[in-house]
Design a protein around this motif. Sequence first.
Motif, PDB file in Angstrom:
ATOM      1  N   PHE A 103       0.828  -1.207   0.000  1.00  0.00           N
ATOM      2  CA  PHE A 103       0.000   0.000   0.000  1.00  0.00           C
ATOM      3  C   PHE A 103       0.863   1.258   0.000  1.00  0.00           C
ATOM      4  CE2 PHE A 103      -3.440  -2.731   1.830  1.00  0.00           C
ATOM      5  CZ  PHE A 103      -4.298  -2.560   0.769  1.00  0.00           C
ATOM      6  N   LEU A 104       1.924   1.250   0.796  1.00  0.00           N
ATOM      7  CA  LEU A 104       2.798   2.417   0.836  1.00  0.00           C
ATOM      8  C   LEU A 104       3.442   2.652  -0.520  1.00  0.00           C
ATOM      9  CD1 LEU A 104       4.507   1.982   4.321  1.00  0.00           C
ATOM     10  CD2 LEU A 104       2.796   3.679   3.646  1.00  0.00           C
ATOM     11  N   ARG A 105       3.824   1.576  -1.195  1.00  0.00           N
ATOM     12  CA  ARG A 105       4.422   1.715  -2.524  1.00  0.00           C
ATOM     13  C   ARG A 105       3.427   2.288  -3.510  1.00  0.00           C
ATOM     14  NH1 ARG A 105       6.161  -3.468  -5.249  1.00  0.00           N
ATOM     15  NH2 ARG A 105       4.818  -2.850  -6.910  1.00  0.00           N
ATOM     16  N   VAL A 106       2.192   1.810  -3.481  1.00  0.00           N
ATOM     17  CA  VAL A 106       1.155   2.332  -4.374  1.00  0.00           C
ATOM     18  C   VAL A 106       0.891   3.795  -4.061  1.00  0.00           C
ATOM     19  CG1 VAL A 106      -1.294   2.171  -4.978  1.00  0.00           C
ATOM     20  CG2 VAL A 106       0.075   0.108  -4.807  1.00  0.00           C
ATOM     21  N   LEU A 107       0.756   4.133  -2.782  1.00  0.00           N
ATOM     22  CA  LEU A 107       0.480   5.509  -2.402  1.00  0.00           C
ATOM     23  C   LEU A 107       1.643   6.439  -2.731  1.00  0.00           C
ATOM     24  CD1 LEU A 107      -1.373   4.992   0.987  1.00  0.00           C
ATOM     25  CD2 LEU A 107      -2.346   5.680  -1.201  1.00  0.00           C
ATOM     26  N   ASP A 125      -7.792  -1.420 -10.954  1.00  0.00           N
ATOM     27  CA  ASP A 125      -7.305  -0.862  -9.695  1.00  0.00           C
ATOM     28  C   ASP A 125      -8.419  -0.806  -8.658  1.00  0.00           C
ATOM     29  OD1 ASP A 125      -4.790  -0.548 -10.763  1.00  0.00           O
ATOM     30  OD2 ASP A 125      -5.017   1.604 -11.145  1.00  0.00           O
ATOM     31  N   ASP A 126      -9.626  -0.448  -9.088  1.00  0.00           N
ATOM     32  CA  ASP A 126     -10.763  -0.418  -8.166  1.00  0.00           C
ATOM     33  C   ASP A 126     -11.036  -1.815  -7.612  1.00  0.00           C
ATOM     34  OD1 ASP A 126     -11.027   2.297  -8.630  1.00  0.00           O
ATOM     35  OD2 ASP A 126     -12.760   2.087  -9.971  1.00  0.00           O
ATOM     36  N   VAL A 127     -10.962  -2.825  -8.484  1.00  0.00           N
ATOM     37  CA  VAL A 127     -11.157  -4.212  -8.053  1.00  0.00           C
ATOM     38  C   VAL A 127     -10.075  -4.592  -7.045  1.00  0.00           C
ATOM     39  CG1 VAL A 127     -10.995  -6.625  -8.842  1.00  0.00           C
ATOM     40  CG2 VAL A 127     -12.441  -4.988 -10.076  1.00  0.00           C
ATOM     41  N   LEU A 128      -8.836  -4.260  -7.350  1.00  0.00           N
ATOM     42  CA  LEU A 128      -7.719  -4.557  -6.464  1.00  0.00           C
ATOM     43  C   LEU A 128      -7.944  -3.975  -5.073  1.00  0.00           C
ATOM     44  CD1 LEU A 128      -4.455  -4.945  -5.876  1.00  0.00           C
ATOM     45  CD2 LEU A 128      -4.393  -2.600  -6.675  1.00  0.00           C
ATOM     46  N   PHE A 129      -8.249  -2.679  -5.006  1.00  0.00           N
ATOM     47  CA  PHE A 129      -8.411  -2.034  -3.701  1.00  0.00           C
ATOM     48  C   PHE A 129      -9.641  -2.533  -2.956  1.00  0.00           C
ATOM     49  CE2 PHE A 129      -5.631   1.202  -5.725  1.00  0.00           C
ATOM     50  CZ  PHE A 129      -4.565   1.049  -4.850  1.00  0.00           C
ATOM     51  N   ARG A 130     -10.720  -2.807  -3.669  1.00  0.00           N
ATOM     52  CA  ARG A 130     -11.929  -3.320  -3.002  1.00  0.00           C
ATOM     53  C   ARG A 130     -11.670  -4.698  -2.421  1.00  0.00           C
ATOM     54  NH1 ARG A 130     -15.455  -2.745   0.416  1.00  0.00           N
ATOM     55  NH2 ARG A 130     -17.617  -3.161  -0.079  1.00  0.00           N
ATOM     56  N   ALA A 131     -10.984  -5.548  -3.198  1.00  0.00           N
ATOM     57  CA  ALA A 131     -10.688  -6.905  -2.729  1.00  0.00           C
ATOM     58  C   ALA A 131      -9.795  -6.867  -1.493  1.00  0.00           C
ATOM     59  CB  ALA A 131     -10.026  -7.714  -3.846  1.00  0.00           C
ATOM     60  N   ILE A 132      -8.751  -6.069  -1.518  1.00  0.00           N
ATOM     61  CA  ILE A 132      -7.843  -5.975  -0.378  1.00  0.00           C
ATOM     62  C   ILE A 132      -8.575  -5.405   0.838  1.00  0.00           C
ATOM     63  CG2 ILE A 132      -5.811  -4.770   0.513  1.00  0.00           C
ATOM     64  CD1 ILE A 132      -4.544  -5.191  -2.265  1.00  0.00           C
ATOM     65  N   ALA A 162     -17.092  -2.786  -7.330  1.00  0.00           N
ATOM     66  CA  ALA A 162     -15.971  -1.930  -7.730  1.00  0.00           C
ATOM     67  C   ALA A 162     -15.944  -1.609  -9.221  1.00  0.00           C
ATOM     68  CB  ALA A 162     -14.651  -2.584  -7.321  1.00  0.00           C
ATOM     69  N   ALA A 163     -16.467  -2.508 -10.055  1.00  0.00           N
ATOM     70  CA  ALA A 163     -16.348  -2.306 -11.501  1.00  0.00           C
ATOM     71  C   ALA A 163     -17.688  -2.326 -12.235  1.00  0.00           C
ATOM     72  CB  ALA A 163     -15.422  -3.369 -12.094  1.00  0.00           C
ATOM     73  N   SER A 214     -12.338 -25.803  -8.107  1.00  0.00           N
ATOM     74  CA  SER A 214     -13.067 -25.835  -6.848  1.00  0.00           C
ATOM     75  C   SER A 214     -12.819 -24.583  -6.004  1.00  0.00           C
ATOM     76  CB  SER A 214     -12.651 -27.070  -6.035  1.00  0.00           C
ATOM     77  OG  SER A 214     -11.243 -27.081  -5.846  1.00  0.00           O
ATOM     78  N   HIS A 215     -11.946 -23.690  -6.489  1.00  0.00           N
ATOM     79  CA  HIS A 215     -11.621 -22.496  -5.718  1.00  0.00           C
ATOM     80  C   HIS A 215     -11.145 -21.413  -6.676  1.00  0.00           C
ATOM     81  CE1 HIS A 215     -10.820 -20.275  -2.089  1.00  0.00           C
ATOM     82  NE2 HIS A 215      -9.574 -20.029  -2.480  1.00  0.00           N
ATOM     83  N   ALA A 216     -11.343 -20.143  -6.285  1.00  0.00           N
ATOM     84  CA  ALA A 216     -10.916 -19.023  -7.119  1.00  0.00           C
ATOM     85  C   ALA A 216     -10.587 -17.827  -6.235  1.00  0.00           C
ATOM     86  CB  ALA A 216     -12.012 -18.652  -8.122  1.00  0.00           C
ATOM     87  N   GLY A 217      -9.801 -16.919  -6.790  1.00  0.00           N
ATOM     88  CA  GLY A 217      -9.442 -15.697  -6.090  1.00  0.00           C
ATOM     89  C   GLY A 217      -9.175 -14.580  -7.081  1.00  0.00           C
ATOM     90  N   ILE A 218      -8.827 -13.425  -6.561  1.00  0.00           N
ATOM     91  CA  ILE A 218      -8.550 -12.243  -7.378  1.00  0.00           C
ATOM     92  C   ILE A 218      -7.075 -11.902  -7.218  1.00  0.00           C
ATOM     93  CG2 ILE A 218      -9.063  -9.802  -7.760  1.00  0.00           C
ATOM     94  CD1 ILE A 218     -11.829 -10.353  -6.421  1.00  0.00           C
ATOM     95  N   TYR A 219      -6.341 -11.909  -8.331  1.00  0.00           N
ATOM     96  CA  TYR A 219      -4.928 -11.574  -8.311  1.00  0.00           C
ATOM     97  C   TYR A 219      -4.770 -10.088  -8.018  1.00  0.00           C
ATOM     98  CZ  TYR A 219      -0.021 -11.382  -9.612  1.00  0.00           C
ATOM     99  OH  TYR A 219       1.336 -11.185  -9.592  1.00  0.00           O
ATOM    100  N   VAL A 220      -3.860  -9.734  -7.103  1.00  0.00           N
ATOM    101  CA  VAL A 220      -3.684  -8.330  -6.725  1.00  0.00           C
ATOM    102  C   VAL A 220      -2.280  -7.811  -7.019  1.00  0.00           C
ATOM    103  CG1 VAL A 220      -5.523  -8.346  -4.998  1.00  0.00           C
ATOM    104  CG2 VAL A 220      -3.171  -8.870  -4.298  1.00  0.00           C
ATOM    105  N   GLY A 221      -1.415  -8.631  -7.557  1.00  0.00           N
ATOM    106  CA  GLY A 221      -0.064  -8.196  -7.891  1.00  0.00           C
ATOM    107  C   GLY A 221       0.975  -8.781  -6.959  1.00  0.00           C
ATOM    108  N   GLU A 222       2.230  -8.678  -7.397  1.00  0.00           N
ATOM    109  CA  GLU A 222       3.367  -9.160  -6.625  1.00  0.00           C
ATOM    110  C   GLU A 222       3.214 -10.616  -6.194  1.00  0.00           C
ATOM    111  OE1 GLU A 222       4.359  -6.414  -3.489  1.00  0.00           O
ATOM    112  OE2 GLU A 222       4.700  -4.793  -4.917  1.00  0.00           O
ATOM    113  N   GLY A 223       2.601 -11.434  -7.060  1.00  0.00           N
ATOM    114  CA  GLY A 223       2.463 -12.856  -6.774  1.00  0.00           C
ATOM    115  C   GLY A 223       1.411 -13.204  -5.748  1.00  0.00           C
ATOM    116  N   ARG A 224       0.529 -12.249  -5.406  1.00  0.00           N
ATOM    117  CA  ARG A 224      -0.469 -12.487  -4.358  1.00  0.00           C
ATOM    118  C   ARG A 224      -1.888 -12.425  -4.904  1.00  0.00           C
ATOM    119  NH1 ARG A 224       1.437  -8.343   0.072  1.00  0.00           N
ATOM    120  NH2 ARG A 224       1.341  -7.049  -1.766  1.00  0.00           N
ATOM    121  N   PHE A 225      -2.775 -13.084  -4.196  1.00  0.00           N
ATOM    122  CA  PHE A 225      -4.189 -13.050  -4.545  1.00  0.00           C
ATOM    123  C   PHE A 225      -5.029 -12.994  -3.277  1.00  0.00           C
ATOM    124  CE2 PHE A 225      -3.238 -17.459  -3.902  1.00  0.00           C
ATOM    125  CZ  PHE A 225      -4.401 -18.092  -3.501  1.00  0.00           C
ATOM    126  N   VAL A 226      -6.239 -12.429  -3.420  1.00  0.00           N
ATOM    127  CA  VAL A 226      -7.200 -12.346  -2.324  1.00  0.00           C
ATOM    128  C   VAL A 226      -8.233 -13.433  -2.556  1.00  0.00           C
ATOM    129  CG1 VAL A 226      -9.013 -10.935  -1.270  1.00  0.00           C
ATOM    130  CG2 VAL A 226      -6.864  -9.877  -1.969  1.00  0.00           C
TER     131      VAL A 226
END
Length: 183
Positions: free
Chosen positions: A5-9, A51-58, A89-90, A131-143
């Motif tokens: 978050f600090l990097r994005v901000l 970006d809206d999806v990313l921030f809402r998911a986090i 978000a979208a 059987s499972h899914a998530g939302i990729y948020v960057g830097e190898g991570r997902f929510v």
Amino acid sequence: MAFFFLRVLAVLPLVALAGCATPPPPASAPVAAAPRPLMVDPSDYSSIKADDVLFRAIGLVGTPYRWGGNTPAAGFDCSGLIGFVYRDAAGIALPRTTAELIAMHAPSVDRAALRSGDLVFFSTQGGGQVSHAGIYVGEGRFVHAPSTGGTVRLDYLDKPYWQKAYLDAKRVIQPERLAQTAP
């Protein structure tokens, strides 16, 4: 997560100021011909909706898991989380189940080309069935909303469990080609 978050901000004000950093041409400069349009490579485009999806998911990290849940008040299962985030978000309505999500007409994305907002799919029960899914948020991570008794959380795709279960990714939000002027 705080570093992310600090990097994005930290980058956002620099991006906003970058357009203002060029000094105006000298008054005696000759008038140039009208610039010709240039198409931007979509890989360089950062979608506002993504970006809206990313921030809402986090922002939903920590929300309780609930099988069949699809709101922050009720809790989420994995596809309920995805549906809520994209709708909220979208403004995009998505199918409800992981099987419907992976079957929808959206381009598959190579794991090395993932962008924030892409959906990632897993076969956590073996057999190659989603059987499972998530939302990729960057830097190898997902929510994702992982399991009963848990909460919505961030995980790394490179953890052995997720690497083994990884099936596919889909890009729901397509980059737009933006016209810009050539230098």
